[in-house]
Design a protein around this motif. Structure first.
Motif, PDB file in Angstrom:
ATOM      1  N   ALA A 318       0.828  -1.204   0.000  1.00  0.00           N
ATOM      2  CA  ALA A 318       0.000   0.000   0.000  1.00  0.00           C
ATOM      3  C   ALA A 318       0.865   1.257   0.000  1.00  0.00           C
ATOM      4  CB  ALA A 318      -0.926  -0.008   1.212  1.00  0.00           C
ATOM      5  N   ARG A 320       3.744   1.465  -1.460  1.00  0.00           N
ATOM      6  CA  ARG A 320       4.209   1.605  -2.845  1.00  0.00           C
ATOM      7  C   ARG A 320       3.138   2.283  -3.703  1.00  0.00           C
ATOM      8  NH1 ARG A 320       8.200  -0.281  -6.207  1.00  0.00           N
ATOM      9  NH2 ARG A 320       9.141  -1.571  -4.558  1.00  0.00           N
ATOM     10  N   VAL A 321       1.867   1.979  -3.427  1.00  0.00           N
ATOM     11  CA  VAL A 321       0.786   2.650  -4.133  1.00  0.00           C
ATOM     12  C   VAL A 321       0.854   4.161  -3.881  1.00  0.00           C
ATOM     13  CG1 VAL A 321      -1.738   2.969  -4.219  1.00  0.00           C
ATOM     14  CG2 VAL A 321      -0.766   0.666  -4.175  1.00  0.00           C
ATOM     15  N   SER A 322       1.039   4.539  -2.617  1.00  0.00           N
ATOM     16  CA  SER A 322       1.130   5.963  -2.275  1.00  0.00           C
ATOM     17  C   SER A 322       2.329   6.617  -2.948  1.00  0.00           C
ATOM     18  CB  SER A 322       1.215   6.131  -0.755  1.00  0.00           C
ATOM     19  OG  SER A 322       0.038   5.640  -0.125  1.00  0.00           O
ATOM     20  N   TRP A 332       3.397   1.112 -10.666  1.00  0.00           N
ATOM     21  CA  TRP A 332       3.565   0.765  -9.257  1.00  0.00           C
ATOM     22  C   TRP A 332       2.204   0.517  -8.610  1.00  0.00           C
ATOM     23  CZ3 TRP A 332       7.838   3.689  -6.112  1.00  0.00           C
ATOM     24  CH2 TRP A 332       9.082   3.473  -6.716  1.00  0.00           C
ATOM     25  N   ILE A 333       1.241   1.320  -8.990  1.00  0.00           N
ATOM     26  CA  ILE A 333      -0.091   1.192  -8.399  1.00  0.00           C
ATOM     27  C   ILE A 333      -0.771  -0.076  -8.905  1.00  0.00           C
ATOM     28  CG2 ILE A 333      -2.365   2.295  -8.226  1.00  0.00           C
ATOM     29  CD1 ILE A 333      -0.887   5.003  -8.500  1.00  0.00           C
ATOM     30  N   GLU A 336       0.371  -3.410  -7.324  1.00  0.00           N
ATOM     31  CA  GLU A 336       0.048  -3.663  -5.912  1.00  0.00           C
ATOM     32  C   GLU A 336      -1.466  -3.683  -5.667  1.00  0.00           C
ATOM     33  OE1 GLU A 336       2.090  -4.607  -3.773  1.00  0.00           O
ATOM     34  OE2 GLU A 336       4.011  -4.132  -4.735  1.00  0.00           O
ATOM     35  N   GLN A 337      -2.234  -4.050  -6.675  1.00  0.00           N
ATOM     36  CA  GLN A 337      -3.681  -4.088  -6.514  1.00  0.00           C
ATOM     37  C   GLN A 337      -4.103  -5.033  -5.398  1.00  0.00           C
ATOM     38  OE1 GLN A 337      -6.068  -2.320  -8.053  1.00  0.00           O
ATOM     39  NE2 GLN A 337      -4.671  -1.171  -9.345  1.00  0.00           N
ATOM     40  N   ALA A 340      -3.197  -3.549  -1.994  1.00  0.00           N
ATOM     41  CA  ALA A 340      -4.102  -2.441  -1.696  1.00  0.00           C
ATOM     42  C   ALA A 340      -5.469  -2.963  -1.283  1.00  0.00           C
ATOM     43  CB  ALA A 340      -4.220  -1.529  -2.915  1.00  0.00           C
ATOM     44  N   ASP A 358      -5.054   7.611  -3.695  1.00  0.00           N
ATOM     45  CA  ASP A 358      -3.779   7.286  -4.334  1.00  0.00           C
ATOM     46  C   ASP A 358      -3.999   6.382  -5.542  1.00  0.00           C
ATOM     47  OD1 ASP A 358      -2.231   8.767  -2.594  1.00  0.00           O
ATOM     48  OD2 ASP A 358      -1.909   7.106  -1.207  1.00  0.00           O
ATOM     49  N   MET A 359      -4.908   5.429  -5.418  1.00  0.00           N
ATOM     50  CA  MET A 359      -5.215   4.558  -6.546  1.00  0.00           C
ATOM     51  C   MET A 359      -5.885   5.346  -7.669  1.00  0.00           C
ATOM     52  SD  MET A 359      -6.477   1.143  -4.523  1.00  0.00           S
ATOM     53  CE  MET A 359      -6.679   0.189  -6.036  1.00  0.00           C
ATOM     54  N   GLY A 362      -3.384   6.861  -9.828  1.00  0.00           N
ATOM     55  CA  GLY A 362      -2.831   5.913 -10.785  1.00  0.00           C
ATOM     56  C   GLY A 362      -3.708   5.756 -12.006  1.00  0.00           C
TER      57      GLY A 362
END
Length: 423
Positions: A318, A320-322, A332-333, A336-337, A340, A358-359, A362
């Motif tokens: 999560a 990495r998503v941010s 990156w987003i 990491e689904q 997340a 954040d998502m 993306g």
């Protein structure tokens, strides 16, 4: 005490919290009478608690004893109990029940001062107060996920005032340092709540106070935690250099042999700071370190206080998503689904909304406008429901990142909802 020992795990799984207490008490070298004295209980009361088996427990009593023995809350069912109360209030839409719970926690915090003052057991009262104040702080931290900060902040500041007043009259150095640690935790929570409300000036003040008080408590682990919390705030606020400097200071407090959870968490904070500075390579390196260290957390004993929440590989994902949202890296987003989704299934609605935004960033960077603003609109509704200035400002940042031609309907609808919002 090895909290991952088989006997402890078996007792916790069976719901025999009394046996967990007994094993911890024996490991601490305390008799039932000594434990009872420090918790404001009789020896027979401790004996009854330890022999209760897999039945119901009085939460306040179990909280005092487990806090004195530093038993992780999940091993005695305390985290689940607090979550159940919050969930029941949410499901019923019953704000009255939540207020009663808040008042009840404050009453529990004050109770030892009233009930034990008449006995003349001053030292036991002080120790019992510190333990119970810490339990109340943990309860407030858990309530944060499902309670508007504006409803919670006055209670937390009153809790801080109570802690400070007790500390001022403490007689011994040990009592003062213990109460300073409690005060540091409460000040940090006050900083978090003001951050959520969008009051960055007050947030920075309270986080700074938590660091100073932690130093008075002479506990390097607590100092590192509060420095890391302030570093996280600065990184999210756009102050990358300050965030990295504070994270390095936190590491110096702990040295090379820090617990895995501290290393993983601080690496995540550093990754956010690098992402804020636009340094993708350094952010990626820090995230890889966080992932590697997160794998070692379960091999250690229970996470050390003051880490009351778990930190897992999914939370690194999560993060990495941010970072991807700040760097404009939709890959990156997308990668990491699953992580997340695991974090978003948690009960902390405000944190879930921030991750949604954040998502959404993306999706926006990848050109998927409908998905981006549909997700952002859902997060914005959570922010408005909880009157979270932090969520609303993050939603505004997502909107600012779109600069296309005539906005499509999904963007116009988002603008209509966002326009004129003042919390």
């Amino acid at each position: 005490m090895n909290w991952s020992a088989q006997a402890i795990r078996d007792a916790a799984r069976a719901g025999d919290y009394g046996r967990v207490v007994k094993l911890a008490r024996i490991a601490a070298g305390l008799s039932q009478g000594q434990l009872g004295e420090t918790c404001g209980m009789s020896q027979s009361a401790v004996s009854r608690l330890e022999g209760r088996g897999a039945s119901s427990y009085e939460t306040a009593q179990l909280s005092r004893v487990s806090s004195r023995l530093r038993i992780p809350p999940h091993l005695v069912g305390l985290a689940d109990h607090a979550a159940a109360i919050v969930a029941r209030g949410d499901a019923n839409g019953d704000d009255v029940e939540r207020r009663h719970f808040l008042g009840g926690v404050a009453a529990v915090a004050a109770a030892p001062a009233l009930s034990m003052a008449a006995t003349g057991q001053a030292h036991a009262a002080r120790t019992g107060q510190a333990a119970t104040l810490r339990v109340a702080t943990t309860a407030f931290r858990r309530l944060d996920g499902t309670t508007p900060s504006r409803q919670l902040v006055d209670t937390v500041l009153s809790h801080l005032k109570l802690t400070q007043s007790i500390a001022q009259t403490a007689e011994g150095e040990d009592e003062r340092t213990t109460l300073a640690a409690v005060g540091s935790e409460v000040a940090s929570l006050a900083g978090w709540l003001h951050w959520d409300m969008g009051d960055h000036g007050s947030a920075r003040t309270w986080y700074g106070a938590s660091v100073k008080t932690a130093r008075r408590a002479a506990n390097p682990l607590l100092v590192a935690y509060q420095l890391g919390s302030l570093a996280q705030f600065e990184a999210h606020s756009g102050n990358a250099a300050q965030g990295l400097s504070l994270a390095r200071s936190a590491r110096r407090q702990l040295g090379p042999n820090m617990p895995a959870i501290a290393d993983a968490w601080l690496s995540g904070v550093e990754a956010l700071a690098h992402a804020t500075a636009g340094d993708a390579d350094s952010a990626d390196q820090a995230l890889r370190t966080a992932t590697r260290r997160a794998k070692n957390i379960e091999r250690e004993s229970a996470p050390p206080w003051p880490w009351v929440f778990s930190f897992t590989e999914a939370k690194v994902g999560a993060t990495r998503v941010s970072c991807g949202a700040r760097l404009g890296l939709p890959r990156w987003i997308a990668d990491e689904q699953d992580s997340a989704a695991a974090v978003m299934s948690s009960g902390h609605e405000k944190q879930r909304a921030l991750l949604q935004l954040d998502m959404a960033s993306g999706h926006l960077a990848a050109g998927r406008l409908d998905g981006a603003f549909t997700m952002a609109a859902q997060a914005l509704e959570t922010g408005l429901r909880y009157k979270s200035g932090r969520i609303v400002e993050r939603a505004r940042a997502v909107r600012r990142s779109y600069s296309g031609p005539t906005p499509p309907k999904v963007v116009r609808d988002f603008d209509d909802r966002l326009y004129g919002v003042f919390l």
